[in-house]
Write a protein that holds these residues in place. Structure first.
Motif, PDB file in Angstrom:
ATOM      1  N   UNK A  22     -25.232  -1.649   0.866  1.00  0.00           N
ATOM      2  CA  UNK A  22     -23.878  -1.442   1.396  1.00  0.00           C
ATOM      3  C   UNK A  22     -23.801  -1.395   2.917  1.00  0.00           C
ATOM      4  N   UNK A  23     -24.944  -1.278   3.601  1.00  0.00           N
ATOM      5  CA  UNK A  23     -24.945  -1.145   5.056  1.00  0.00           C
ATOM      6  C   UNK A  23     -25.934  -2.141   5.645  1.00  0.00           C
ATOM      7  N   UNK A  24     -25.525  -2.810   6.710  1.00  0.00           N
ATOM      8  CA  UNK A  24     -26.419  -3.734   7.404  1.00  0.00           C
ATOM      9  C   UNK A  24     -26.950  -3.089   8.680  1.00  0.00           C
ATOM     10  N   UNK A  25     -28.241  -3.287   8.917  1.00  0.00           N
ATOM     11  CA  UNK A  25     -28.865  -2.870  10.169  1.00  0.00           C
ATOM     12  C   UNK A  25     -29.034  -4.121  11.022  1.00  0.00           C
ATOM     13  N   UNK A  26     -28.541  -4.073  12.240  1.00  0.00           N
ATOM     14  CA  UNK A  26     -28.476  -5.278  13.068  1.00  0.00           C
ATOM     15  C   UNK A  26     -29.291  -5.145  14.346  1.00  0.00           C
ATOM     16  N   UNK A  71     -14.974   5.489  -4.003  1.00  0.00           N
ATOM     17  CA  UNK A  71     -16.319   4.930  -4.152  1.00  0.00           C
ATOM     18  C   UNK A  71     -16.566   4.297  -5.515  1.00  0.00           C
ATOM     19  N   UNK A  72     -15.656   4.449  -6.450  1.00  0.00           N
ATOM     20  CA  UNK A  72     -15.903   3.990  -7.809  1.00  0.00           C
ATOM     21  C   UNK A  72     -16.091   2.486  -7.899  1.00  0.00           C
ATOM     22  N   UNK A  74     -23.121   5.015   4.170  1.00  0.00           N
ATOM     23  CA  UNK A  74     -22.098   4.479   3.267  1.00  0.00           C
ATOM     24  C   UNK A  74     -21.004   5.510   2.978  1.00  0.00           C
ATOM     25  N   UNK A  75     -21.401   6.736   2.637  1.00  0.00           N
ATOM     26  CA  UNK A  75     -20.381   7.755   2.332  1.00  0.00           C
ATOM     27  C   UNK A  75     -19.630   8.164   3.595  1.00  0.00           C
ATOM     28  N   UNK A  80     -24.802   5.316  -6.288  1.00  0.00           N
ATOM     29  CA  UNK A  80     -24.956   6.027  -5.018  1.00  0.00           C
ATOM     30  C   UNK A  80     -26.078   7.052  -5.109  1.00  0.00           C
ATOM     31  N   UNK A  81     -26.210   7.689  -6.240  1.00  0.00           N
ATOM     32  CA  UNK A  81     -27.245   8.710  -6.425  1.00  0.00           C
ATOM     33  C   UNK A  81     -28.643   8.093  -6.273  1.00  0.00           C
TER      34      UNK A  81
END
Length: 596
Positions: free
Chosen positions: A228-232, A454-455, A477-478, A463-464
């Motif tokens: 869900x998250x990109x590191x750039x 978030x569903x 993400x959260x 997510x867990x």
């Protein structure tokens, strides 16, 4: 996905050293037989069994002296070595045959294929699984050699679709290896090449499996995009982050910490969630959990080149990984069979881990009693009970779900140390355990519901489980962040390591914590999972949108002392500081304890 590709595609790195090596020899032999490339016969045998022999050496050395190895296991290795040597002799003999005539080839080819068929079947029945991630590099080297030397270059000139399918399967297997090694740049190149090959395949032949092969491409694409998250980097290129256990990953035990000496030996990783991103028979949750249970692959060659290592005659220190079973949508009987086998073979002073990522099964009605079979559990595969494409989960509402794995089903296995992780909408069913045998027992349980915002992300993984695999990515993400710069990422990772160290101290200094947690805390993998679980629980309890209902919080059996762990003010202060570094403090509550 084509059945053969689906069934054979994912055999994990533990298997690559044995199975992929024999697959590779057979591939090279088939290519030679089809006159696709003369150099295959020249180079193939050299590369074939290097990985297999490495795996055998590790198996034979893993128990110490040969006398320590069980008789059945010694016989398995002996039989395998016989078939392996026989296949080598026949393969070498192929190259010595004259390049003219036909009849003298036929009998020799027949014998060679017979031996390779026996070798293949033997490996199907006796997996030489080491779970040593270093062998992934060996598999990658082999598949790369096939690609670099263009062993399949002539396939597209042949009017034989079955040869093209072999080439497509090779790409699919290579992609799996690259995924497991996080070589996403190579994966993208392979996906592009595979896409072109599929287009050419479907254009040239009137095939019925075009849809299945296009599905392969879609699955890989979804897998790559699941994070869900990109590191750039500064040039906006994506940084591929590894989530395996590194040397600085798990918090170190302080001198004087009293913890158990148990070691994680076996893990069953089970996935039975509908509509979750997957590739072949590996869901994204399964993929994340298996990486959380592995160390970073170690390049032995580079390790030996370090100063002071050249003259050493000692073997490099073994880097143990737990042995893993990956079960995608198993039936109850399949799951129980694997569980019983793992339980039976569990060494002394070792731990069995069960990871369940599955749809929840809820009780149909109120029961007069409240035993371990009255709270539901998680669903196992009910593929035999299908009518018009719909699974029949209940034949009679007065009976319990026959395909449900209840907490009570796991009771027999609590005779040995057991560590359970349940990621499900009915995970709380596993709070209803009773430790009948006094052995260490811990269950880490996911939230049973997530905030509405978030569903919609559930298809891309839980997510867990993301918190247990990559807690910083889950935290971002959260917090509503979808990308961040590499420098900030590394700064946050350093701070997260500090948080993990402090969580470790909270656990070991607690006076009221159940001793089961401390018994497991001596193992690096379990220690990291426990600290990440507490970080996850503390984060969700402080997050504004999670505070709507308690179903949004993880739980555990036995219960953790909340004031000393997940609601500890010192830990809460750390989480707020991490949020400040990311400039997202506004999504967290400042005075959480006052709100209870």
């Amino acid at each position: 996905m084509p059945p053969a590709a689906s069934n054979e595609l994912l055999e994990k790195e533990l298997d690559m050293s044995g199975r992929a090596a024999a697959t590779a020899v057979q591939t090279c032999l088939e290519l030679s037989l089809e006159n696709l490339s003369q150099k295959t016969a020249n180079h193939g045998e050299v590369e074939t069994c290097v990985m297999t022999e490495l795996a055998l050496k590790e198996i034979m050395s893993s128990g110490g002296a040969e006398d320590d190895i069980p008789q059945a296991e010694r016989k398995t290795v002996t039989d395998f070595c016989y078939l392996l040597d026989k296949s080598k002799q026949l393969f070498n003999g192929l190259r010595d045959l004259p390049q003219y005539g036909q009849k003298q080839w036929q009998s020799y080819f027949g014998r060679t294929f017979d031996v390779y068929t026996k070798l293949w079947k033997f490996q199907q029945q006796h997996r030489l699984r080491t779970s040593e991630t270093s062998y992934l590099n060996e598999a990658f080297s082999f598949y790369s050699a096939i690609r670099q030397r263009s062993y399949y270059s002539q396939v597209n000139k042949e009017d034989r679709p079955e040869l093209v399918v072999k080439k497509l399967r090779y790409y699919a297997r290579f992609i799996v290896v690259c995924l497991l090694l996080n070589k996403m740049d190579v994966v993208k190149d392979l996906v592009k090449e595979l896409s072109d090959e599929i287009e050419d395949y479907t254009h040239r032949f009137n095939t019925e499996d075009q849809v299945e092969w296009n599905l392969v491409l879609q699955e890989v694409a979804a897998f790559i995009e699941a994070d869900p998250v990109m590191v750039l980097n500064d040039d906006n290129t994506i940084v591929i982050t590894s989530n395996r256990l590194s040397e600085t990953g798990a918090p170190l035990l302080e001198q004087g910490m009293i913890v158990g000496q148990l070691a994680l030996a076996d893990a069953l990783i089970i996935g039975n969630c509908n509509n979750q991103v997957k590739f072949s028979e590996l869901t994204i949750d399964m993929f994340r959990m298996l990486q959380a249970l592995e160390r970073e692959p170690m390049n032995l060659a580079s390790q030996m080149n370090k100063p002071g290592m050249q003259e050493s005659t000692e073997k490099p220190a073994r880097r143990e990984n737990p042995h893993k079973y990956l079960l995608y949508k198993p039936t109850f009987s399949q799951l129980y069979t694997f569980l019983a086998a793992s339980f039976k073979e569990l060494p002394a002073n070792s731990v069995l881990l069960i990871y369940l990522s599955a749809t929840g099964v809820f009780p149909s009605g109120r029961s007069d009693s409240e035993g371990p079979y009255d709270f539901g559990g998680v669903l196992t595969n009910s593929n035999r009970d299908i009518i018009n494409g719909d699974a029949i989960h209940k034949r009679n509402q007065s009976y319990k779900e026959m395909h449900c794995l209840h907490p009570g089903d796991l009771y027999p296995f609590t005779r040995k140390p057991l560590f359970i992780i349940v990621d499900s909408s009915n995970s709380v069913a596993y709070k209803n355990f009773t430790n009948l045998f006094g052995q260490p027992l811990v269950c880490l349980l996911s939230p049973t519901a997530y905030p509405k915002a978030l569903q919609d992300q559930s298809q891309r993984g839980s997510l867990f489980t993301l918190f247990l695999n990559n807690p910083l990515m889950a935290f971002l993400f959260v917090s509503g962040l979808s990308s961040m710069r590499r420098g900030l990422w590394e700064k946050c990772q350093d701070y997260l390591r500090k948080i993990n160290r402090d969580i470790a101290q909270l656990l070991t200094h607690s006076r009221s914590i159940d001793q089961s947690f401390l018994q497991f805390f001596g193992d690096e993998f379990l220690r990291l999972l426990l600290t990440r679980f507490i970080f996850c629980s503390a984060t969700m309890r402080m997050h504004k949108i999670f505070r709507q209902e308690t179903r949004n919080y993880p739980e555990s059996y036995p219960q953790l002392p909340r004031d000393e762990t997940v609601e500890n003010p010192h830990l809460q202060k750390h989480i707020l500081e991490l949020a400040s570094i990311l400039d997202v403090r506004n999504v967290f509550l400042e005075n959480t304890l006052d709100d209870y």
